[in-house]
Design a protein around this motif. Structure first.
Motif, short mmCIF file in Angstrom:
data_model
loop_
_atom_site.label_atom_id
_atom_site.label_comp_id
_atom_site.label_asym_id
_atom_site.label_seq_id
_atom_site.Cartn_x
_atom_site.Cartn_y
_atom_site.Cartn_z
N PRO A 179 0.84 -1.20 0.00
CA PRO A 179 0.00 0.00 0.00
C PRO A 179 0.87 1.25 0.00
O PRO A 179 2.06 1.21 0.35
CB PRO A 179 -0.78 -0.12 1.32
CG PRO A 179 0.12 -0.94 2.21
CD PRO A 179 0.85 -1.88 1.31
N THR A 180 0.30 2.36 -0.43
CA THR A 180 0.98 3.65 -0.37
C THR A 180 0.03 4.68 0.23
O THR A 180 -1.19 4.53 0.13
CB THR A 180 1.42 4.15 -1.75
OG1 THR A 180 0.26 4.44 -2.54
CG2 THR A 180 2.28 3.11 -2.47
N ILE A 181 0.59 5.70 0.88
CA ILE A 181 -0.19 6.82 1.40
C ILE A 181 0.29 8.08 0.69
O ILE A 181 1.47 8.42 0.75
CB ILE A 181 -0.03 6.99 2.92
CG1 ILE A 181 -0.57 5.76 3.66
CG2 ILE A 181 -0.73 8.26 3.41
CD1 ILE A 181 -0.32 5.77 5.16
N THR A 182 -0.62 8.73 -0.02
CA THR A 182 -0.24 9.94 -0.76
C THR A 182 -0.77 11.22 -0.14
O THR A 182 -0.28 12.31 -0.44
CB THR A 182 -0.74 9.85 -2.21
OG1 THR A 182 -2.17 9.66 -2.20
CG2 THR A 182 -0.08 8.69 -2.94
N ASN A 183 -1.79 11.10 0.74
CA ASN A 183 -2.34 12.31 1.34
C ASN A 183 -3.00 12.00 2.68
O ASN A 183 -3.60 10.93 2.86
CB ASN A 183 -3.37 12.96 0.41
CG ASN A 183 -3.84 14.31 0.91
OD1 ASN A 183 -3.05 15.24 1.04
ND2 ASN A 183 -5.12 14.44 1.20
N ASN A 212 1.16 -6.60 4.43
CA ASN A 212 1.85 -5.52 3.72
C ASN A 212 1.50 -4.19 4.38
O ASN A 212 0.33 -3.94 4.71
CB ASN A 212 1.45 -5.51 2.25
CG ASN A 212 2.15 -6.61 1.48
OD1 ASN A 212 3.37 -6.62 1.39
ND2 ASN A 212 1.38 -7.55 0.94
N ALA A 213 2.50 -3.35 4.55
CA ALA A 213 2.31 -2.13 5.33
C ALA A 213 3.02 -0.94 4.71
O ALA A 213 3.89 -1.09 3.85
CB ALA A 213 2.83 -2.36 6.76
N VAL A 214 2.62 0.25 5.17
CA VAL A 214 3.26 1.49 4.73
C VAL A 214 3.27 2.46 5.91
O VAL A 214 2.37 2.46 6.74
CB VAL A 214 2.51 2.10 3.52
CG1 VAL A 214 1.09 2.50 3.89
CG2 VAL A 214 3.26 3.32 2.99
#
Length: 214
Positions: free
Chosen positions: A15-19, A94-96
């Protein structure tokens, strides 16, 4: 796998965090935060990590889609001035970790909460004060209601320390009976946190305006 055979190794989906929105909350209040990103899975675990490594689990998590998750922070474990990173872990492990902080900051607090009555046609000048731990602007236009005609809110100054001030000034309208003007003013700090304060400014008719004698 048999000798000489082959196998397909599954691809890990990170996963990704964009905001992070909002990007700041008050520790005394907490809030609901929305994460935008990619590859979120239902339902991820969300944690807040302080600089000292301590971790606080989100009070609740809502999975909206693979690109949107929201969570509530609660207030336990949060301290104003101690920013946190967001850790999101999908059920598959899976982590971010967010690349930016969720800012923990006191929001503006109004110290002026009422206005004294005034007289019809009188000149007025009232300080509208808030305290805040970051630069704060008091809006020159009201959120709701209306200022008396001839009265305006000036630009914000920082007269001392954590105090921010705008001056409500002008000349009150000439009236023939007592009139109450109600309006709401908003203060916004450097982190985008807001505080609204409702005011009522009552204009009274004096002897010279009423045409009546005791």
């Amino acid at each position: 796998v048999a000798l000489g055979g082959s196998a397909t190794i599954p691809t890990e989906t990170q996963p990704t965090i964009t905001n992070i929105s909002p990007s700041a909350i008050d520790a005394d209040v907490g809030g609901t935060i929305t994460l935008t990103g990619t590859n979120f899975a239902s339902i991820p675990k969300v944690e807040l990590q302080r600089a000292n490594g301590a971790v606080q689990t989100a009070t609740s998590v809502t999975f909206t889609s693979a690109t949107s998750v929201s969570f509530t922070t609660g207030t336990t474990g949060l301290t104003n001035g101690q920013n946190v990173r967001i850790l999101l872990t999908n059920p598959d492990g899976n982590a971010v970790r967010s690349g930016t902080d969720l800012v923990i900051s006191d929001g503006p607090v109004w110290t002026t909460t009422s206005l004294a009555n005034t007289e019809s046609g009188a000149s007025v000048s009232y300080n509208l004060d808030v305290t805040s731990d970051s630069a704060t602007t008091i809006a020159t236009t009201v959120v709701s209601g209306a200022l008396p005609g001839g009265v305006t809110i000036g630009s914000t100054t920082n007269p001392s320390g954590t105090t921010y001030r705008a001056v409500l000034s002008g000349t009150m309208p000439t009236i023939t009976s007592e009139t109450a003007y109600s309006f709401t003013v908003r203060a916004t700090d450097a982190e985008g946190q807001t505080a609204d304060q409702a005011f009522t400014l009552t204009s009274e008719v004096g002897i010279t305006n009423s045409g009546q004698f005791n």
